[in-house]
Design a protein around this motif. Structure first.
Motif, PDB file in Angstrom:
ATOM      1  N   ASP A 113       0.832  -1.205   0.000  1.00  0.00           N
ATOM      2  CA  ASP A 113       0.000   0.000   0.000  1.00  0.00           C
ATOM      3  C   ASP A 113       0.866   1.254   0.000  1.00  0.00           C
ATOM      4  O   ASP A 113       0.545   2.244  -0.676  1.00  0.00           O
ATOM      5  N   ALA A 114       1.960   1.236   0.754  1.00  0.00           N
ATOM      6  CA  ALA A 114       2.851   2.399   0.790  1.00  0.00           C
ATOM      7  C   ALA A 114       3.432   2.676  -0.596  1.00  0.00           C
ATOM      8  O   ALA A 114       3.533   3.837  -1.019  1.00  0.00           O
ATOM      9  N   ARG A 115       3.813   1.629  -1.311  1.00  0.00           N
ATOM     10  CA  ARG A 115       4.351   1.808  -2.671  1.00  0.00           C
ATOM     11  C   ARG A 115       3.271   2.314  -3.618  1.00  0.00           C
ATOM     12  O   ARG A 115       3.522   3.205  -4.443  1.00  0.00           O
ATOM     13  N   ALA A 116       2.079   1.747  -3.523  1.00  0.00           N
ATOM     14  CA  ALA A 116       1.002   2.127  -4.440  1.00  0.00           C
ATOM     15  C   ALA A 116       0.620   3.589  -4.283  1.00  0.00           C
ATOM     16  O   ALA A 116       0.361   4.289  -5.271  1.00  0.00           O
ATOM     17  N   VAL A 117       0.590   4.059  -3.051  1.00  0.00           N
ATOM     18  CA  VAL A 117       0.235   5.451  -2.791  1.00  0.00           C
ATOM     19  C   VAL A 117       1.392   6.387  -3.136  1.00  0.00           C
ATOM     20  O   VAL A 117       1.176   7.547  -3.495  1.00  0.00           O
ATOM     21  N   LEU A 136       6.593   8.543   1.146  1.00  0.00           N
ATOM     22  CA  LEU A 136       7.971   9.004   1.275  1.00  0.00           C
ATOM     23  C   LEU A 136       8.350   9.108   2.743  1.00  0.00           C
ATOM     24  O   LEU A 136       7.499   9.035   3.627  1.00  0.00           O
ATOM     25  N   GLY A 137       9.646   9.275   3.012  1.00  0.00           N
ATOM     26  CA  GLY A 137      10.125   9.566   4.354  1.00  0.00           C
ATOM     27  C   GLY A 137       9.887   8.461   5.353  1.00  0.00           C
ATOM     28  O   GLY A 137       9.856   7.279   5.000  1.00  0.00           O
ATOM     29  N   ARG A 186      10.347  15.105   6.947  1.00  0.00           N
ATOM     30  CA  ARG A 186       9.189  14.246   6.647  1.00  0.00           C
ATOM     31  C   ARG A 186       9.430  13.350   5.437  1.00  0.00           C
ATOM     32  O   ARG A 186       8.700  12.376   5.251  1.00  0.00           O
ATOM     33  N   GLY A 187      10.397  13.696   4.615  1.00  0.00           N
ATOM     34  CA  GLY A 187      10.635  12.930   3.401  1.00  0.00           C
ATOM     35  C   GLY A 187      11.132  13.838   2.294  1.00  0.00           C
ATOM     36  O   GLY A 187      11.545  14.979   2.523  1.00  0.00           O
ATOM     37  N   THR A 188      11.075  13.350   1.063  1.00  0.00           N
ATOM     38  CA  THR A 188      11.667  14.046  -0.070  1.00  0.00           C
ATOM     39  C   THR A 188      10.833  15.253  -0.491  1.00  0.00           C
ATOM     40  O   THR A 188       9.634  15.146  -0.730  1.00  0.00           O
ATOM     41  N   ASP A 204       5.690  18.999  -1.330  1.00  0.00           N
ATOM     42  CA  ASP A 204       6.068  18.581   0.018  1.00  0.00           C
ATOM     43  C   ASP A 204       5.757  17.091   0.155  1.00  0.00           C
ATOM     44  O   ASP A 204       4.797  16.600  -0.458  1.00  0.00           O
ATOM     45  N   PRO A 205       6.523  16.340   0.953  1.00  0.00           N
ATOM     46  CA  PRO A 205       6.225  14.907   1.090  1.00  0.00           C
ATOM     47  C   PRO A 205       4.825  14.619   1.625  1.00  0.00           C
ATOM     48  O   PRO A 205       4.283  13.533   1.392  1.00  0.00           O
ATOM     49  N   SER A 206       4.224  15.568   2.316  1.00  0.00           N
ATOM     50  CA  SER A 206       2.868  15.355   2.816  1.00  0.00           C
ATOM     51  C   SER A 206       1.880  15.138   1.673  1.00  0.00           C
ATOM     52  O   SER A 206       0.867  14.462   1.855  1.00  0.00           O
TER      53      SER A 206
END
Length: 492
Positions: free
Chosen positions: A340-344, A347-348, A433-435, A455-457
């Protein structure tokens, strides 16, 4: 050390085939930016891949008489959201999009008004034009719980709609963009080297990260090169920003399950770090220290103080997780799987807590850094806590390395020369938070004609409802805090 960009100018019909090829070969869609060039519209797609740093842009022309592009939503969830944003702000239709509902536009936005278009003019009268539709879950015992957009405490506005049976969440829908500020439009016409103050205010807790991404994008466009020592000082700022935010998060997570003592100590640690920031840069949030072609420190941080803070926080984290009640509330709560994380497109720390590797410091470096990669495969609140804990320790180690290995002055500035013709640039930074990705276009007068900010958000917000499925309503505040996403960074 930044990677070279490839540009492919394609017809509207050819974009989908090239995008599918890139996604299949390991690239990710980092941003989609629409442009109004006056007599025509244009869409730029930026794809990124790391190790080595690879950046590929696709560009297609969209006639104003037929403002439409072929949707990529069938192959990329983030693409579908970028397309919906583009439809709201530019009026470019994503042909073939499975669910082309409005994203940025709220019910009170005037129909047919697209504020990023050059001919948009001043905002017309805003009036309610009907309710914003939510997908409803129906069945025996199903009811809805609306929360927000106004919340208690110092929280930005966002609306959450829970469909539940008893206390179990069947579906959560999130409605954002209550703090849409037209920030990207505010960059237009500004001198390329004089817009850092805006970048620092994309998301207040990520001032250094966004200032650096913007500065790298401007430097890329203007051909400005700075020495490695400058890149390393800038990297130090980003690590200092990572530290004070992670300390606050670790305390807030403990506070959300009633362990306020840990939160008090984490807030104390955060205050120590904010005072250190002020001593180093003159600003508690590290503002004013980074700009295109420049960097400025008042003094280097004391490594002994940083290592003392690291030991202090490690002890607080150990005591937090040793509390059986805290551990039980964290473990197994709101699991986000790797698939699910990959599909969405996460990041971070959200991605890494679910076993998805991602770090722009390694994938898109400006200088070689001894970065320690932390992660977990569990994907629950506990994993998002422990990844933050480990990131804090690694951040202190990296900051101390940068301080102890620094040689040369603490201030640097180079004068930019005007570009020859229209130029574009990309800046990529691993924020806390991420990239973060910024892309700018600059005209022959060295003024910004377009700024696109991600923003990574933006990528992580859609994962929150996924993690909440089959979770109980009382765990929502804890889950939400374990993601701790920026409303302002998303809404722009």
């Amino acid at each position: 050390m930044t990677g070279d960009r490839e540009l492919h100018r394609l017809s509207r019909d050819a974009v989908a085939d090239k995008a599918e090829e890139l996604l299949a070969s390991g690239f990710r869609l980092a941003l989609m930016a629409a442009h109004d060039d006056g007599d025509r519209l244009r869409v730029v797609y930026l794809f990124l891949a790391g190790s080595p740093d690879r950046r590929i842009e696709l560009e297609t022309i969209v006639p104003t008489s037929d403002p439409a592009v072929s949707s990529l939503a069938y192959m990329s969830f983030p693409a579908g959201r970028f397309e919906r944003e583009m439809a709201d702000l530019y009026g470019i239709r994503p042909a073939g999009h499975p669910r082309p509902r409005r994203l940025v536009r709220h019910a009170h936005w005037p129909e047919g008004w697209h504020p990023m278009r050059e001919d948009a003019g001043p905002a017309p009268e805003f009036e309610p034009s009907g309710r914003f539709p939510f997908v409803r879950v129906e069945g025996d015992g199903v009811y809805e719980i609306p929360v927000g957009p106004v919340h208690a405490g110092l929280i930005e506005p966002g609306h959450f709609r829970f469909s539940v049976v008893g206390e179990t969440v069947l579906r959560l829908k999130v409605r954002l963009w209550f703090v849409h500020r037209g920030l990207e439009k505010a960059f237009h016409g500004r001198a390329a080297t004089d817009a850092t103050e805006l970048a620092e205010r994309v998301s207040g807790d990520t001032s250094a990260g966004h200032a650096l991404a913007h500065s790298l994008a401007v430097e890329d466009a203007l051909g400005i090169e700075v020495p490695d020592s400058v890149h390393r000082l800038r990297a130090l700022f980003v690590e200092l920003e990572r530290l004070y935010n992670l300390a606050a998060d670790l305390g807030a997570l403990a506070n959300d399950v009633g362990f306020s003592l840990a939160n008090s100590h984490c807030q104390r640690i955060r205050e120590r770090l904010l005072r250190l920031n002020e001593a180093v840069t003159g600003h508690r949030l590290l503002r004013g220290a980074i700009g295109p072609g420049r960097v400025a420190l008042l003094e280097l941080p004391d490594t002994a103080a940083l290592r003392s803070i690291a030991r202090d926080l490690a002890e607080v984290a150990e005591l937090t997780l040793a509390n059986g009640g805290v551990h039980d509330r964290f473990a197994g709560t709101s699991v986000l799987t790797a698939d699910d994380a990959r599909a969405v497109g996460c990041l971070g720390y959200v991605a890494r807590a679910s076993g998805v590797r991602t770090d722009a410091r390694l994938d898109h470096p400006t200088v070689d850094l001894p970065v320690t990669e932390n992660g977990s495969g569990d994907g629950d609140v506990l994993a998002r806590y422990t990844v933050r804990r480990d990131d804090f320790a690694a951040g202190v180690d990296l900051a101390c390395h940068l301080i102890e290995s620094h040689t040369g002055p603490l201030e640097y500035a180079v004068t930019a020369t005007p570009p020859h013709g229209h130029r574009s640039g990309v800046g990529i930074v691993e924020g806390w938070r991420g990239t973060i990705v910024h892309r700018v276009e600059i005209d022959a007068n060295a003024r910004i004609t377009r700024a696109k900010i991600v923003d990574p958000s933006w990528f992580n917000w859609p994962a929150l409802p996924v993690a909440m499925a089959d979770t109980i309503v009382p765990d929502f505040p804890l889950t939400n805090k374990s993601f701790n996403l920026s409303y302002a960074g998303n809404d722009l």
